[in-house]
Design a protein around this motif. Structure first.
Motif, short mmCIF file in Angstrom:
data_model
loop_
_atom_site.label_atom_id
_atom_site.label_comp_id
_atom_site.label_asym_id
_atom_site.label_seq_id
_atom_site.Cartn_x
_atom_site.Cartn_y
_atom_site.Cartn_z
N GLU A 97 -2.49 0.60 6.88
CA GLU A 97 -1.81 1.86 6.70
C GLU A 97 -0.85 1.81 5.51
OE1 GLU A 97 0.66 -0.94 8.96
OE2 GLU A 97 -1.45 -0.34 9.07
N GLU A 98 -0.38 2.99 5.07
CA GLU A 98 0.65 3.03 4.04
C GLU A 98 1.87 2.24 4.51
OE1 GLU A 98 1.64 6.98 2.83
OE2 GLU A 98 -0.40 7.49 2.21
N GLY A 99 2.45 1.48 3.61
CA GLY A 99 3.62 0.67 3.95
C GLY A 99 3.28 -0.78 4.25
N ILE A 154 0.86 -1.17 0.00
CA ILE A 154 0.00 0.00 0.00
C ILE A 154 0.91 1.23 0.00
CG2 ILE A 154 -1.71 1.33 1.27
CD1 ILE A 154 -2.83 -1.22 2.40
N THR A 155 0.87 1.99 -1.08
CA THR A 155 1.77 3.13 -1.21
C THR A 155 1.08 4.48 -1.02
OG1 THR A 155 1.49 2.92 -3.61
CG2 THR A 155 3.48 1.97 -2.65
N ARG A 156 -0.26 4.48 -1.03
CA ARG A 156 -0.97 5.73 -0.77
C ARG A 156 -2.34 5.42 -0.22
NH1 ARG A 156 -2.74 10.62 -4.98
NH2 ARG A 156 -3.17 12.18 -3.38
N VAL A 157 -2.73 6.17 0.79
CA VAL A 157 -4.05 6.02 1.40
C VAL A 157 -4.73 7.37 1.45
CG1 VAL A 157 -5.32 5.47 3.50
CG2 VAL A 157 -3.40 4.03 2.81
N GLU A 161 7.08 -7.13 -14.58
CA GLU A 161 7.98 -6.68 -13.51
C GLU A 161 7.25 -5.82 -12.48
OE1 GLU A 161 11.19 -7.53 -13.04
OE2 GLU A 161 10.91 -8.92 -14.71
N THR A 162 6.28 -5.02 -12.92
CA THR A 162 5.61 -4.11 -12.00
C THR A 162 4.14 -3.97 -12.37
OG1 THR A 162 6.11 -2.14 -13.34
CG2 THR A 162 7.70 -2.74 -11.61
N GLY A 163 3.38 -3.45 -11.42
CA GLY A 163 1.98 -3.16 -11.66
C GLY A 163 1.51 -2.09 -10.68
N HIS A 164 0.33 -1.54 -10.94
CA HIS A 164 -0.21 -0.48 -10.09
C HIS A 164 -1.72 -0.64 -10.02
CE1 HIS A 164 -1.80 3.61 -9.22
NE2 HIS A 164 -0.81 3.63 -8.36
N MET A 165 -2.28 -0.41 -8.84
CA MET A 165 -3.72 -0.46 -8.66
C MET A 165 -4.17 0.79 -7.89
SD MET A 165 -4.20 -4.46 -7.51
CE MET A 165 -6.00 -4.37 -7.50
N ASP A 166 -5.29 1.35 -8.29
CA ASP A 166 -5.92 2.48 -7.61
C ASP A 166 -7.35 2.06 -7.32
OD1 ASP A 166 -6.94 4.85 -6.69
OD2 ASP A 166 -6.16 6.08 -8.32
N VAL A 167 -7.64 1.79 -6.05
CA VAL A 167 -8.89 1.11 -5.71
C VAL A 167 -9.74 1.96 -4.77
CG1 VAL A 167 -9.92 -0.99 -4.80
CG2 VAL A 167 -7.66 -1.09 -5.89
N PRO A 168 -10.96 2.34 -5.17
CA PRO A 168 -11.89 3.00 -4.24
C PRO A 168 -12.53 1.94 -3.35
CG PRO A 168 -12.90 2.78 -6.40
CD PRO A 168 -11.51 2.23 -6.53
N LEU A 169 -12.56 2.21 -2.06
CA LEU A 169 -13.06 1.23 -1.10
C LEU A 169 -14.53 1.53 -0.78
CD1 LEU A 169 -9.95 1.17 1.28
CD2 LEU A 169 -10.47 -0.35 -0.64
N GLY A 170 -15.36 1.31 -1.76
CA GLY A 170 -16.77 1.63 -1.61
C GLY A 170 -17.66 0.45 -1.97
N PRO A 171 -18.95 0.71 -2.11
CA PRO A 171 -19.92 -0.36 -2.38
C PRO A 171 -19.63 -1.13 -3.66
CG PRO A 171 -21.03 1.65 -1.72
CD PRO A 171 -19.59 2.01 -1.94
N LEU A 196 -1.90 0.74 -4.73
CA LEU A 196 -1.01 -0.38 -4.48
C LEU A 196 0.07 -0.42 -5.55
CD1 LEU A 196 -3.69 -3.19 -3.87
CD2 LEU A 196 -2.66 -1.68 -2.17
N THR A 197 1.27 -0.72 -5.13
CA THR A 197 2.38 -0.95 -6.06
C THR A 197 2.77 -2.41 -6.00
OG1 THR A 197 3.21 1.31 -5.83
CG2 THR A 197 4.75 -0.35 -6.64
N LEU A 198 2.83 -3.05 -7.14
CA LEU A 198 3.17 -4.47 -7.24
C LEU A 198 4.51 -4.60 -7.95
CD1 LEU A 198 -0.11 -4.01 -7.81
CD2 LEU A 198 -0.09 -6.50 -7.74
N THR A 199 5.43 -5.33 -7.35
CA THR A 199 6.78 -5.42 -7.88
C THR A 199 7.29 -6.85 -7.82
OG1 THR A 199 7.19 -3.21 -6.95
CG2 THR A 199 9.10 -4.45 -7.76
N MET A 200 7.79 -7.35 -8.96
CA MET A 200 8.43 -8.66 -8.97
C MET A 200 9.71 -8.59 -8.15
SD MET A 200 8.33 -11.79 -10.22
CE MET A 200 7.48 -11.86 -11.81
N MET A 201 9.93 -9.56 -7.30
CA MET A 201 11.06 -9.53 -6.38
C MET A 201 12.27 -10.23 -6.99
SD MET A 201 9.24 -10.13 -2.69
CE MET A 201 10.66 -9.51 -1.80
N ASP A 202 13.36 -9.46 -7.14
CA ASP A 202 14.63 -10.05 -7.55
C ASP A 202 15.45 -10.37 -6.29
OD1 ASP A 202 15.54 -7.57 -6.66
OD2 ASP A 202 16.01 -6.82 -8.66
#
Length: 280
Positions: free
Chosen positions: A31-33, A21-24, A69-79, A91-97
């Motif tokens: 929480e962020e982090g 979670i990179t932004r709230v 290698e990477t991805g990003h999600m921006d999700v509204p937490l609603g109905p 959310l930041t998604l990262t392949m782990m090396d």
């Protein structure tokens, strides 16, 4: 999450996506982090559960299948996703090396080192019940006793310290520690409690007993401890503020009430500065 568990997970899984979670904005489950690690058929850690986590798992596994290698999600937490937090998370998604895996282990190791210390003095029935519950929480729990046979009966995955000088454990404890005193000896209870109160940096100090025992300790503190204040002492223990008292005296019930009170104190805003909160 324990470092040993993360190491075992990463050793088993050749392909892992880190989800953070990179932004709230507004309210969110975590929480962020906050981080979880996702493999094709396994995961460890959590970003809060619920539909948000299910969506993140699906996205992470899709990226793993694609070799991204990477991805990003921006999700509204609603109905629209079946959650009612009302906020929004990115959310930041990262392949782990190899380097990312090493850093993840180092991060969890740092979090473990920063965990608040909880000292349970007395490995009797209630002490062992406390250890059973604290082992699952983000604290470093020490079960202290002078009786080897009582410590041997404790099956919890906590530190067991056999010592004839338990007061030395109080004196060497770091700032922000919590102390739960429930030994087999009232005189020892008084000694350890007065030592814990004298530190002045304890986050929580509690002594098992009754209103009568508290009154006797207050008299002891006035007479033998230069008028030591007992205002911050929790005694009897298991009386959580705002919670109806329980008549149940079984060790596991007493332990549950005490653990709730201690964790509330350790994670409150005043405790936030000295107590590092792990994100995994």
């Amino acid at each position: 999450m324990k470092a040993a568990d993360l190491i075992a997970f990463l050793d088993r899984e050749p392909a892992v996506m880190r989800v953070e979670i990179t932004r709230v904005r507004g309210s969110s489950p975590r929480e962020e982090g906050a981080v979880m690690f996702v493999a094709p058929q396994a995961m460890t850690g959590t970003i809060g559960g619920g539909q948000l986590e299910y969506m993140a798992l699906d996205e992470a596994r899709k990226l793993l299948r694609l070799g991204a290698e990477t991805g990003h999600m921006d999700v509204p937490l609603g109905p629209e996703i079946g959650q009612c937090c009302g906020g929004r998370v990115e959310l930041t998604l990262t392949m782990m090396d190899t380097a990312a895996r090493a850093e993840a282990v180092a991060e969890v190791t740092r979090s473990e080192a920063a965990l608040p210390h909880v000292y349970v003095f007395g490995a009797g029935h209630v002490g062992r019940a406390l250890a059973d519950q604290f082992q699952h929480l983000p604290v470093r729990c020490m079960l202290v006793d002078s009786r080897a046979e009582e410590l041997d009966m404790a099956g919890a995955s906590v530190e067991k310290r056999l010592t004839a000088l338990p007061e030395a454990e109080v004196r060497s404890a770091p700032q922000g520690s919590a102390f739960i005193v429930l030994t087999h000896d009232h005189a020892l209870d008084f000694l350890l409690t007065s030592e814990a109160l004298a530190k002045g940096s304890a986050c929580w100090v509690g002594m098992i007993g009754s209103a009568t025992k508290r009154a006797k300790f207050e008299s002891f503190a006035r007479t033998h401890c230069e008028g030591q204040s007992t205002e911050t002492l929790n005694c009897p223990i298991g009386m959580v503020p705002g919670v109806r008292g329980s008549r149940d005296k079984r060790p596991s019930v007493i332990a549950a009430l005490v653990v709730a009170d201690v964790i509330a104190a350790l994670t409150s805003e005043p405790a936030a500065e000295p107590v590092a909160s792990p994100t995994m």
